[in-house]
Scaffold this motif. Structure first.
Motif, mmCIF file in Angstrom:
data_model
loop_
_atom_site.group_PDB
_atom_site.id
_atom_site.type_symbol
_atom_site.label_atom_id
_atom_site.label_comp_id
_atom_site.label_asym_id
_atom_site.label_seq_id
_atom_site.Cartn_x
_atom_site.Cartn_y
_atom_site.Cartn_z
ATOM 1 N N ASP A 63 -5.600 17.761 -3.313
ATOM 2 C CA ASP A 63 -6.023 17.953 -4.707
ATOM 3 C C ASP A 63 -4.933 17.545 -5.688
ATOM 4 N N LEU A 64 -3.692 17.462 -5.198
ATOM 5 C CA LEU A 64 -2.591 17.104 -6.095
ATOM 6 C C LEU A 64 -2.384 15.598 -6.226
ATOM 7 N N ASN A 65 -3.136 14.834 -5.434
ATOM 8 C CA ASN A 65 -3.041 13.382 -5.582
ATOM 9 C C ASN A 65 -3.504 12.957 -6.973
ATOM 10 N N HIS A 66 -3.033 11.815 -7.401
ATOM 11 C CA HIS A 66 -3.575 11.196 -8.605
ATOM 12 C C HIS A 66 -5.095 11.072 -8.468
ATOM 13 N N THR A 67 -5.794 11.387 -9.502
ATOM 14 C CA THR A 67 -7.266 11.473 -9.617
ATOM 15 C C THR A 67 -7.838 12.734 -8.961
ATOM 16 N N GLY A 68 -6.992 13.525 -8.311
ATOM 17 C CA GLY A 68 -7.434 14.855 -7.918
ATOM 18 C C GLY A 68 -8.171 15.003 -6.611
ATOM 19 N N SER A 69 -8.100 14.000 -5.750
ATOM 20 C CA SER A 69 -8.706 14.183 -4.430
ATOM 21 C C SER A 69 -8.145 13.165 -3.442
ATOM 22 N N HIS A 70 -8.563 13.325 -2.179
ATOM 23 C CA HIS A 70 -8.122 12.408 -1.126
ATOM 24 C C HIS A 70 -8.716 11.016 -1.297
ATOM 25 N N LEU A 117 0.836 -1.202 0.000
ATOM 26 C CA LEU A 117 0.000 0.000 0.000
ATOM 27 C C LEU A 117 0.876 1.258 0.000
ATOM 28 N N ASP A 118 1.913 1.258 0.811
ATOM 29 C CA ASP A 118 2.821 2.419 0.846
ATOM 30 C C ASP A 118 3.426 2.677 -0.528
ATOM 31 N N ASP A 119 3.777 1.599 -1.196
ATOM 32 C CA ASP A 119 4.359 1.736 -2.532
ATOM 33 C C ASP A 119 3.354 2.376 -3.497
ATOM 34 N N LEU A 120 2.107 1.917 -3.432
ATOM 35 C CA LEU A 120 1.066 2.502 -4.293
ATOM 36 C C LEU A 120 0.845 3.975 -3.962
ATOM 37 N N LEU A 121 0.800 4.267 -2.675
ATOM 38 C CA LEU A 121 0.556 5.656 -2.261
ATOM 39 C C LEU A 121 1.689 6.567 -2.729
ATOM 40 N N ALA A 122 2.928 6.080 -2.614
ATOM 41 C CA ALA A 122 4.078 6.913 -2.976
ATOM 42 C C ALA A 122 4.251 7.009 -4.490
ATOM 43 N N ASN A 123 4.177 5.877 -5.155
ATOM 44 C CA ASN A 123 4.583 5.851 -6.562
ATOM 45 C C ASN A 123 3.434 5.913 -7.556
ATOM 46 N N TYR A 124 2.214 5.761 -7.052
ATOM 47 C CA TYR A 124 1.064 5.838 -7.958
ATOM 48 C C TYR A 124 0.213 7.069 -7.631
ATOM 49 N N ALA A 125 -0.074 7.243 -6.334
ATOM 50 C CA ALA A 125 -0.930 8.368 -5.938
ATOM 51 C C ALA A 125 -0.140 9.668 -5.791
ATOM 52 N N GLY A 126 1.167 9.541 -5.573
ATOM 53 C CA GLY A 126 1.996 10.746 -5.445
ATOM 54 C C GLY A 126 2.135 11.286 -4.038
ATOM 55 N N ARG A 127 2.031 10.438 -3.047
ATOM 56 C CA ARG A 127 2.185 10.880 -1.668
ATOM 57 C C ARG A 127 3.664 10.948 -1.291
ATOM 58 N N PRO A 128 4.049 11.729 -0.283
ATOM 59 C CA PRO A 128 3.146 12.601 0.482
ATOM 60 C C PRO A 128 2.666 13.781 -0.348
ATOM 61 N N SER A 129 1.461 14.228 -0.060
ATOM 62 C CA SER A 129 0.975 15.427 -0.750
ATOM 63 C C SER A 129 1.618 16.649 -0.101
ATOM 64 N N LEU A 130 1.713 17.730 -0.855
ATOM 65 C CA LEU A 130 2.380 18.939 -0.359
ATOM 66 C C LEU A 130 1.618 19.572 0.797
ATOM 67 N N LEU A 131 2.364 20.173 1.702
ATOM 68 C CA LEU A 131 1.756 21.115 2.642
ATOM 69 C C LEU A 131 2.256 22.488 2.197
ATOM 70 N N TYR A 132 1.346 23.297 1.730
ATOM 71 C CA TYR A 132 1.714 24.550 1.066
ATOM 72 C C TYR A 132 1.364 25.730 1.954
ATOM 73 N N TYR A 133 2.331 26.615 2.163
ATOM 74 C CA TYR A 133 2.066 27.829 2.925
ATOM 75 C C TYR A 133 1.428 28.850 1.987
ATOM 76 N N ALA A 134 0.182 29.185 2.227
ATOM 77 C CA ALA A 134 -0.545 30.123 1.368
ATOM 78 C C ALA A 134 -0.214 31.544 1.820
ATOM 79 N N ARG A 135 0.922 32.053 1.336
ATOM 80 C CA ARG A 135 1.443 33.326 1.826
ATOM 81 C C ARG A 135 0.517 34.500 1.462
ATOM 82 N N LYS A 136 0.098 34.520 0.193
ATOM 83 C CA LYS A 136 -0.750 35.652 -0.229
ATOM 84 C C LYS A 136 -2.068 35.667 0.527
ATOM 85 N N MET A 137 -2.636 34.480 0.664
ATOM 86 C CA MET A 137 -3.919 34.372 1.379
ATOM 87 C C MET A 137 -3.742 34.802 2.839
ATOM 88 N N SER A 138 -2.646 34.338 3.447
ATOM 89 C CA SER A 138 -2.382 34.682 4.851
ATOM 90 C C SER A 138 -2.218 36.187 5.004
#
Lengths: 258, 389
Positions: free
Chosen positions: B77-84, B42-63
């Motif tokens: 939203d950046l995961n493969h297929t576009g959602s969690h 499962l870890d392999d699928l999550l890392a190499n297929y789904a693209g995990r870990p997903s980014l934690l993005y600091y939304a500077r402009k919004m902040s």
């Protein structure tokens, strides 16, 4: 002995008929129940309409919608049961999803069943493992019996369910939702044999039985048969004119279930 | 108490025919969850297929724009297929495969779970059938095509309110008719035990990653984590690892539709009451007779009259707080994030963004909040344009 036990002690296999309460309205349900009893049904199931009847096929689902749009509530159904009790001793069992009962309050529901003359309740989404809450709330305060179900997939659990069952055991003939089927497998026969080796609880088979021929064949496997969707379909098609065709159909079933 | 309880909530209220299937599933999951080989796969699928870990993005402009707490976005939203949804579906499909199943069925609201299920089924050579309310097939037509493209069959459910609730009814009915070769990959932390547990465990990766990433980025835990709640899978995934961290506020944003004080709402926590439906005891929008209410939300994914039992419990204990967010607020947030950060959120996720927009200005500059962006908004663009017209 309670009325449900009487239904299985008539010297013939029990014939159980189902109608959805309030389809097309409560007054008609009262007449249909009486007519079915007069034509020899041994027990009547009245379906309590629910917004999301997940175990029902198209026919009963549509009946449920008609009954809800005619304003049917649990209290309304208790009302017609009270009136029916002035005219008939036919055992009456409510078939309802758990949420309307839960919302009504299980204890209040149970006691109201007793007062109205409802002998049992079938709750398809309250499996054996979850019945404790109902049983505790009802306790000894009411006599209404909680009818348990087994299905062809019950295998390992059927014996326990049979041993603890009240009234009769509702044996689901086949997988899937309610509704008429051309072929009914024999998976349930093994389950009934398992139950019967452990207890003498009456077993009735339901789901998909729509013709006198099927009813006769299924009756050989059990102590009774339950016919639902085939009756409800008559009401769907004939509405307020259903009494006569219901009588005729029940008569043909009665002749087949001996 | 019976199995799978969260306080009084949970349990498994399913027809007898389904009991054997959920017991089989529970036993298989208990067997496999401690299995290091299963975890590695499962870890392999999550890392190499789904693209995990997903980014934690600091939304500077919004902040900066909001002028209060620093806002971080967990980019599911950046995961493969576009959602969690892919997190859960990869786990469940792998589990089903190990159980010897050859067919996956699933319900879907917005189509995100259906697309994820169809994707996992394609990848793992499983047959796939999706149940989707007819109304949702209309408002999310693009996702219907995506599912079909991936080889799944999509059944438009025409009963009841023709939305997510009815899709669940249909999928449960189908499963009760055919369980020997079929696994029902439920998409949220709802339904009968063991689903709320299994789905939560597969989604908990979200919160675990947030914790690690926040510690790496800021050296401390966030002051609050915020996620939208329909059934509640991305929210429980976000919350779960923080439940023991009392300093971290857990905030779920539910869909208020046209307002929690109107009948056109899907705000279960705000307006619902305890009931038993879809296999679980939980909170539901229902009338005084226990009939399930027709609910409304602009977002098909949150348009559901119930909520997962663990959320009902977290709400009851006060550990998590649930706030209603209206259609209008969600649409504003949808546009805000698009313009402010160049990120188009799913309209579901926009409910969480909307609350962050409300809450952040009142917080201190050294506070940090994490908003889980559960999905991307491409699927919603046409509908949002229509809403504005």
């Amino acid at each position: 002995m309670g009325r449900i036990a009487d239904a299985f002690g008539q010297g013939h296999k029990a014939l159980i008929g189902f109608v959805t309460g309030g389809d097309p309205d409560l007054g008609m349900t009262e007449r249909f129940v009486l007519a079915m009893a007069e034509e020899g049904v041994d027990l009547v199931e009245i379906g309590v309409p629910f917004s999301d009847p997940i175990a029902e096929g198209e026919v009963i689902r549509a009946a449920s919608e008609r009954a809800l749009s005619s304003g049917t509530t649990l209290d309304g159904l208790f009302g017609i049961t009270e009136r029916l009790r002035e005219k008939t001793d036919v055992p009456i069992v409510f078939m309802t999803y758990f949420n309307p009962v839960y919302k009504y309050g299980v204890e209040r529901f149970s006691m109201r069943c007793d007062r109205a003359g409802v002998d049992g309740v079938i709750i398809p989404d309250l499996p054996w493992e979850e019945r404790g809450e109902f049983m505790e709330a009802r306790g000894d305060k009411a006599r209404v019996e909680l009818i348990s179900l087994v299905s062809p997939t019950s295998a390992a659990r059927a014996e326990d369910i049979g041993r603890g069952a009240e009234g009769f055991l509702y044996c689901v003939s086949s997988l899937g939702v309610t509704g008429m089927r051309r072929d009914i497998g024999t998976g349930i026969a093994d389950v009934i044999r398992t139950v019967k080796s452990a207890t003498d609880i009456p077993c009735a088979i339901g789901f998909g039985i729509s013709s006198p021929g099927q009813a006769r064949a299924m009756a050989e496997l059990a102590d009774g048969v339950i016919v639902g969707s085939a009756l409800v379909r008559i009401i769907a098609e004939q509405g307020r004119e259903s009494e006569k065709p219901l009588r005729e159909f029940v008569r043909s079933l009665r002749a087949a279930v001996v | 108490m019976t199995k799978g309880r969260y306080g009084q909530y949970g349990g498994r209220f399913v027809p007898e025919t389904l009991m054997s299937a959920i017991i089989e599933l529970e036993e298989a999951y208990e067997r496999l969850k401690g299995d290091s080989l299963f975890a590695a796969e499962l870890d392999d699928l999550l890392a190499n297929y789904a693209g995990r870990p997903s980014l934690l993005y600091y939304a500077r402009k919004m902040s900066d724009d909001l002028g209060g707490a620093r806002v971080y976005l967990k980019r599911e939203d950046l995961n493969h297929t576009g959602s969690h949804k892919i997190n859960n579906v990869l786990g469940q499909t792998l589990l089903a495969k190990k159980m010897g199943k050859t067919r996956i069925i699933a319900e879907t609201g917005a189509g995100q779970h259906g697309v994820a299920a169809a994707t996992a089924a394609a990848l793992m050579d499983m047959e796939c059938e999706i149940f989707m309310g007819e109304e949702d097939t209309e408002r999310q037509a693009l996702n219907v095509y995506r599912m079909e493209l991936l080889g799944a069959r999509v059944n438009a459910v025409k009963t009841g309110t023709r939305t997510l609730k009815d899709a669940v009814n249909a999928a449960m009915g189908e499963w009760s008719a055919r369980m020997k070769d079929t696994h029902y990959a439920l998409g949220s932390v709802m339904g009968p035990h063991p689903f709320p547990m299994i789905v939560r465990d597969f989604q908990a990766v979200i919160g675990r990653e947030i914790k690690t990433q926040m510690l790496a980025l800021t050296g401390r835990l966030p002051d609050a984590v915020i996620a939208c709640v329909g059934g509640g899978s991305n929210a429980i995934g976000t919350f779960y690892d923080f439940i023991g961290d009392e300093g971290v506020e857990l905030i779920g944003c539910e869909a208020a539709g046209e307002g929690a004080d109107t009948s056109r709402t899907a705000a279960t926590m705000a307006t619902g009451s305890v009931g038993v439906f879809h296999g679980m005891k939980s909170l539901f929008c229902q009338d005084e007779h226990g009939q399930i209410a027709p609910v409304h939300s602009i977002s098909a994914g949150l348009d559901y009259p119930g909520v997962g039992p663990e959320h009902a419990w977290l709400c009851g204990t006060g550990r998590a707080r649930y706030v209603p967010v209206t259609d209008a607020e969600a649409v504003d947030a949808f546009e805000y994030l698009s313009r402010m950060e160049g990120i188009i959120p799913a309209v579901e996720s926009a409910h969480a963004i909307a609350y962050a927009i409300k809450a952040a200005p009142g917080m201190k500059k050294d506070n940090a909040i994490v908003v889980t962006l559960s999905g991307r908004g491409d699927k919603d663009v046409a509908q949002m344009a229509q809403y504005r017209r």
